[in-house]
Design a protein around this motif. Structure first.
Motif, PDB file in Angstrom:
ATOM      1  N   HIS A   1      -9.815   0.173   4.628  1.00  0.00           N
ATOM      2  CA  HIS A   1      -9.003   1.402   4.775  1.00  0.00           C
ATOM      3  C   HIS A   1      -8.656   1.655   6.244  1.00  0.00           C
ATOM      4  O   HIS A   1      -7.679   2.316   6.559  1.00  0.00           O
TER       5      HIS A   1
ATOM      6  N   TRP B   1      -6.977   4.830  -3.388  1.00  0.00           N
ATOM      7  CA  TRP B   1      -5.890   4.214  -2.628  1.00  0.00           C
ATOM      8  C   TRP B   1      -4.936   3.587  -3.654  1.00  0.00           C
ATOM      9  O   TRP B   1      -5.392   2.890  -4.567  1.00  0.00           O
TER      10      TRP B   1
ATOM     11  N   VAL C   1     -11.975  -0.776  -1.653  1.00  0.00           N
ATOM     12  CA  VAL C   1     -11.231  -0.791  -0.385  1.00  0.00           C
ATOM     13  C   VAL C   1     -12.157  -1.099   0.789  1.00  0.00           C
ATOM     14  O   VAL C   1     -11.800  -1.840   1.707  1.00  0.00           O
TER      15      VAL C   1
ATOM     16  N   ALA D   1     -13.114   3.638  -3.331  1.00  0.00           N
ATOM     17  CA  ALA D   1     -13.637   3.390  -1.979  1.00  0.00           C
ATOM     18  C   ALA D   1     -14.451   2.102  -1.924  1.00  0.00           C
ATOM     19  O   ALA D   1     -14.438   1.390  -0.914  1.00  0.00           O
TER      20      ALA D   1
ATOM     21  N   TYR E   1       0.863  -1.184   0.000  1.00  0.00           N
ATOM     22  CA  TYR E   1       0.000   0.000   0.000  1.00  0.00           C
ATOM     23  C   TYR E   1       0.893   1.226   0.000  1.00  0.00           C
ATOM     24  O   TYR E   1       1.792   1.358   0.833  1.00  0.00           O
TER      25      TYR E   1
ATOM     26  N   ASN F   1      -2.918   7.341  -0.096  1.00  0.00           N
ATOM     27  CA  ASN F   1      -4.273   7.704  -0.483  1.00  0.00           C
ATOM     28  C   ASN F   1      -4.241   9.143  -0.969  1.00  0.00           C
ATOM     29  O   ASN F   1      -3.673  10.014  -0.306  1.00  0.00           O
TER      30      ASN F   1
ATOM     31  N   THR G   1      -5.064   5.443  11.475  1.00  0.00           N
ATOM     32  CA  THR G   1      -5.873   5.218  10.269  1.00  0.00           C
ATOM     33  C   THR G   1      -7.318   5.684  10.440  1.00  0.00           C
ATOM     34  O   THR G   1      -8.090   5.672   9.485  1.00  0.00           O
TER      35      THR G   1
END
Lengths: 317, 218
Positions: free
Chosen positions: B133, B111, B129, B126, B103, B106, B187
């Motif tokens: 996320h 992402w 993900v 979105a 990863y 963003n 996060t």
């Protein structure tokens, strides 16, 4: 890739013991053990059964079918005057594999001249009790089975009601079919789970359209095939008939099967003229039944997957 | 006509073969699978969505129509359910594959992920993900499921280590047993942590349950 068997030594011993019990059972009753060929020049017309075909070899003038059951050959023996006979044979059905199916499997098939299907059901129950231990058993007509389990009369309910009931609680996508198709969905998806709580239970007198090779008679105002199935705790174990003996009617059924096969996009199968000639010569009134030996062994050993009772299942051979 | 470089095993050197035009399309050509080929893990198309087969049970009345009762997961929605097919029916295979990726970041809308071997980058929206996320930390490896070459879903590692950015002040002397309190991670995920954990500490979390595992010494 594994070279090892899928069944344990215990299951192999249980199979040997079961085969010995079966032979003792018939020996004590004077039923003759017979053997008939696995490779036959005529197949089976039933649209729901597909054979495996052997097509290469110098001995073959034409492809031969691995038998899906020894029924036709055994009926020829009966017509030749054999009297009561039984056979423990390998049978093959294409595309049938799962926790209760293997494309190659063992069938116990036997025929009783002079028995109707109710007399044969009694003998089947005695045989099963000889193998699994004494236990109570009961009989339910196909009609009563549907009424008791899902409150629908399979002979009088509208086809649309059968479909609506079949779809309730089950995602069937865009499946479509005739009346028998919906009855087959109902029995596999909703009735068999109910039978799982019923122990040893015979179901008899099927709709005439599902008679297969049984005599058709009128019972309670509807045409029924004098056919039975044995379920033990919801596992389908045996299928029997009060046998159709009329050659003309048999020829019509073969033709009807082949018409249905063609309508379903399947190839037609050559009919077994030797069987028809035997019926012409005279098959004594009799009842016959085919019982899945591997499933009987599953019930005897408590295994829930057929692959655990076969030395080498389809993926191991 | 498209050409494909393949290794000729017999001659042990590369050679070029010509392919029929159908193979020159950018979309992979997927095989059809019959119900008797349905195995756990097979990816197929059903009603326009890619699905993963979980279980396949063959059922048949003594005589008559055979069916396959197939338990499957819709990979677009995550829904798991059972669908019945007529035995012998076929479904088209789905061009779905799981790839390990890093990863990256963003950008506010997407992402971004990178395949570490090829440095090929992919952006996931979105929808793809989803809830994942909450567990994505830059540089972490995760599994990106590609459908027709684009991210369909993202699966974080089973365990991630994340810094706490906000939680009530720690209570000195409190030990592992006792109560818990909510803590917000870097996060944005909120997890329940023991009372002695303080802001700025790094904790290990099981992403499958969202449960705190232990404190990670820095």
């Amino acid at each position: 890739m594994s070279w090892q068997p899928g069944a344990g030594l215990e299951q192999l011993r249980a199979r040997a013991g079961l085969l010995s019990t079966l032979r003792r059972f018939f020996d004590a009753r004077g039923v003759l053990e017979v053997e008939t060929p696995l490779l036959c020049s005529a197949g089976i017309t039933d649209p729901a059964i597909e054979p495996l075909i052997v097509s290469e070899g110098r001995s073959l003038a034409a492809p031969r079918y691995l038998q899906t059951s020894p029924e036709y050959a055994m009926k020829r023996l009966l017509a030749a005057g054999s009297g009561a006979i039984y056979q423990i044979a390998r049978a093959f059905r294409d595309g049938e594999a799962g926790s209760r199916h293997n494309p190659e499997f063992s069938l116990l098939e036997w025929y009783r001249p002079g028995f109707d299907h109710h007399a044969l059901m009694e003998e089947v129950a005695e045989l099963v009790c000889a193998c699994l231990g004494q236990r109570p058993w009961r009989k339910l007509s196909y009609r009563q089975l549907f009424i008791d389990s899902i409150a629908l009369d399979p002979f009088t309910a509208a086809t649309s009601d059968l479909e609506a009931r079949a779809r309730s609680g089950h995602d069937l996508g865009d499946l479509s079919g005739d009346r028998d198709f919906w009855l087959d969905v109902l029995i596999t998806h909703q009735v068999e789970p109910w039978l799982a709580g019923q122990g040893l239970c015979f179901v008899y007198d099927y709709p005439a359209s599902q008679a297969a090779l049984s005599q058709i008679v009128t019972e309670g105002g509807v045409a029924v095939g004098q056919r039975f199935e044995l379920y033990i705790d919801g596992v389908e174990l045996a299928n029997g008939y009060c046998e159709l003996t009329d050659a003309t009617e048999q020829r019509v059924r073969f033709a009807t099967d082949n018409e249905r096969r063609l309508a379903l996009g399947q190839v037609a199968r050559p009919v077994d003229e030797r069987l028809l000639a035997a019926l012409e010569a005279g098959l004594p009134p009799c009842s016959g039944v085919a019982l899945g030996v591997d499933r009987l062994l599953m019930l005897a050993t408590g295994e829930r997957d057929i692959r655990r009772v076969l030395a080498f299942d389809w993926e191991r051979c | 006509m498209a050409r494909l470089r393949v290794r000729n095993a017999a001659k042990s050197r590369d050679c070029e073969v010509s392919l029929p035009p159908i193979f020159s399309a950018t979309v992979a050509v997927m095989a059809n699978y019959s119900t008797n080929e349905f195995r756990s893990g097979l990816k197929v198309m059903l009603d326009g969505d890619p699905c993963s087969i979980l279980e396949n049970e063959f059922v048949k009345p003594g005589k008559g129509q055979a069916f396959n009762r197939v338990r499957m997961r819709n990979l677009a929605t995550g829904r798991v359910w059972e669908r019945t097919f007529k035995s012998g029916d076929t479904l088209e295979g789905a061009d779905v594959m799981d790839r390990n990726m890093q990863y990256l970041y963003n950008d506010g809308e997407f992402w971004h992920f990178m395949e570490p071997d090829t440095f090929e980058q992919f952006q996931a929206d979105a929808k793809a993900v989803g809830e994942s996320h909450l567990w994505l930390k830059e540089q972490d490896e995760c599994v990106v499921t590609l459908y027709n070459g684009s991210p369909l879903s993202v699966t974080p590692p089973n365990f991630v280590e994340l810094e706490i950015v906000e939680t009530d002040p720690g209570l000195k002397g409190d030990t592992a047993q006792g109560g818990s309190k909510p803590a917000t991670l870097v996060t944005g995920a909120v997890v329940k942590v023991p009372l002695f954990i303080t802001t700025g500490e790094v904790v290990r979390v099981d992403t499958r349950t969202g449960e705190y595992q232990n404190r990670v010494s820095k």
